[in-house]
Design an enzyme around this catalytic site. Structure first.
Site, mmCIF file in Angstrom:
data_model
loop_
_atom_site.group_PDB
_atom_site.id
_atom_site.type_symbol
_atom_site.label_atom_id
_atom_site.label_comp_id
_atom_site.label_asym_id
_atom_site.label_seq_id
_atom_site.Cartn_x
_atom_site.Cartn_y
_atom_site.Cartn_z
ATOM 1 N N GLY A 20 0.767 -1.227 -0.086
ATOM 2 C CA GLY A 20 0.001 0.176 -0.044
ATOM 3 C C GLY A 20 0.536 0.880 0.123
ATOM 4 N N ALA A 21 1.963 1.450 -0.988
ATOM 5 C CA ALA A 21 2.846 2.168 -0.616
ATOM 6 C C ALA A 21 2.523 3.600 -1.746
ATOM 7 C CB ALA A 21 4.163 1.537 -0.935
ATOM 8 N N ILE A 25 -0.190 6.560 4.521
ATOM 9 C CA ILE A 25 1.190 6.274 5.180
ATOM 10 C C ILE A 25 2.154 5.287 4.680
ATOM 11 C CG2 ILE A 25 1.649 5.024 7.425
ATOM 12 C CD1 ILE A 25 -1.072 6.007 8.298
ATOM 13 N N TYR A 171 -14.886 -4.169 10.120
ATOM 14 C CA TYR A 171 -12.976 -3.671 10.020
ATOM 15 C C TYR A 171 -11.938 -3.692 11.716
ATOM 16 C CZ TYR A 171 -9.495 -0.093 10.330
ATOM 17 O OH TYR A 171 -7.992 0.734 9.506
#
Length: 321
Positions: A20-21, A25, A171
Site C-alpha cells: 500500500g505504498a 502512510i 474492520y
C-alpha cells in the site's frame, strides 16, 4: 528523548517492501526509508499510482503489483520478488481497506478480513525465506486503535461473511487479527531461532484515503470535525511503523503507537492493546485458520505447547503456497 525519523540509522544496503505504498502512510513510510538509503519495493494494487509514487519518492525504488484481495496476485508478487532479490530486510504490512464498496475478495472472503489480514498472512509466509537468515530483518504489521471493536469469533464463518462492508466490527476484527498474527509470528520466529523479528504498530488517527469511503454512522463525527482535531498528518502517522522497522532499541514483539491524546497522535511509544489480542490460544487458533484458508503454511512449530514440551527447535525455511 522523543523518537523521530532523525533517529533512523543509515539504511544503505537494505531492501524494504511496503504494501500500500502508493499513498498515505505507506507512501510516507517508503519515502523516509528511501531517503535513508534503503532500496524500497512499493507493493501496490495500481501499478500506475505506484510508479507515480516512486517518482515522487526518488532514491532507489521498484514497483511490484500486489492485490491483497486476490491470493493468486499475492503469489505472483512473491514470485516477482524472488526472481529479483536474494534477501529482504524489511517487510511492512501496511495496506488495508476500511468500509470498501465491495463485499468479498476474489477468493470469497469478507473484504476487511481477506485484505487486511489473510493477504498479508499469505504474503509474509511466501517471502519469509528471504528474511529469516538476514541479521536485523524485521516484519512490521500495521494494526489500529479499532482492534478493540473486533468483536465476534475469528472463524471461517466470519472470514467468509458478506456483511462487513460498512461494519466497524468487521474492520476492527481484521485489525485484531493483525495484532494476533504479529504476536504469534514473533513467538514462532523466536522459537525457531530466526534472525527476523515481528512487530506491530498503529498510526493513531490520520486523515488518509481510508476515511474517504462510506463510513458507518457511529464514526461520522470522528470522520468529520473530530478527525481534524485529533488526527495527525500521514507523515507523522507513519512514525510508529518506522520506529518499529528501524529502532534498534525496540524489542522484538513490541506494539507501538502514538503517545498522546489516547494514542491518536504524538511520538511513538509502547501502545496498549485489548486482552483478546494478548490471548495466546486466540493467536494460535487464528494462525491455524489462516493457514487453512490461504493454503500458505509456515515451517514453524505447529503450536506453543508442542514447542515447549518437545524442546525442539524447528529450522526456518520459509513457505510456499
Amino acid at each position: 528523548m522523543a523518537w523521530s525519523p532523525a533517529h533512523i540509522p543509515d539504511q544503505s544496503g537494505r531492501t524494504a517492501l511496503i504494501t500500500g505504498a502508493s499513498g498515505g502512510i505507506g507512501l510516507e513510510t517508503a519515502r523516509v526509508l528511501a531517503d535513508r538509503g534503503a532500496h524500497v519495493l512499493l507493493a501496490c494494487r495500481n501499478v500506475g499510482r505506484g510508479r507515480a509514487a516512486a517518482a515522487r519518492i526518488g532514491g532507489s525504488t521498484e514497483v511490484v503489483r500486489l492485490d491483497l484481495a486476490c491470493l493468486d496476485s499475492v503469489r505472483e508478487a512473491s514470485a516477482w520478488v524472488h526472481a529479483r532479490h536474494e534477501r529482504l530486510d524489511l517487510l511492512v504490512n501496511n495496506a488495508g481497506v476500511m468500509f470498501p464498496p465491495y463485499r468479498r475478495t476474489e477468493d470469497g472472503f469478507e473484504a476487511h478480513f481477506g485484505v487486511n489480514h489473510l493477504g498479508h498472512f499469505a504474503l509474509t509466509g511466501l517471502l519469509l525465506d528471504l528474511m529469516t537468515a538476514v541479521p536485523g530483518s524485521r516484519i512490521v504489521t500495521v494494526a489500529s486503535l479499532t482492534h478493540r471493536a473486533g468483536l465476534g469469533a475469528l472463524d471461517e464463518g466470519g472470514a467468509r461473511s458478506s456483511a462487513g462492508r460498512r461494519s466497524l466490527t468487521a474492520y476492527g476484527r481484521s485489525k485484531l487479527a493483525n495484532l494476533l498474527f504479529a504476536r504469534e509470528l514473533h513467538h514462532r520466529l523466536a522459537t525457531a531461532g530466526a534472525a527476523t523479528a515481528s512487530f506491530a504498530a498503529h498510526p493513531g488517527l490520520s486523515p488518509t484515503g481510508l476515511w474517504q469511503g462510506d463510513v458507518p454512522r457511529l464514526l461520522r463525527p470522528v470522520a468529520g470535525a473530530g478527525l481534524r482535531w485529533l488526527a495527525q498528518p500521514a507523515d507523522r502517522a507513519a512514525w510508529p511503523a518506522l520506529s518499529a522497522a528501524t529502532d534498534p532499541h525496540v524489542p522484538g514483539g513490541a506494539y507501538l503507537g502514538p503517545s498522546q491524546f489516547f494514542e491518536s497522535r504524538g511520538t511513538p511509544a509502547p501502545a496498549r492493546s485489548s486482552r483478546v489480542s494478548r490471548d495466546v490460544a486466540a493467536q494460535h487458533r487464528l494462525w491455524q485458520l489462516s493457514e487453512g484458508l490461504t493454503g500458505v503454511r509456515y515451517a514453524f512449530p505447529s503450536a506453543r505447547a508442542e514447542a515447549e514440551s518437545s524442546g525442539a527447535v524447528c529450522p526456518v525455511t520459509g513457505a510456499r503456497g
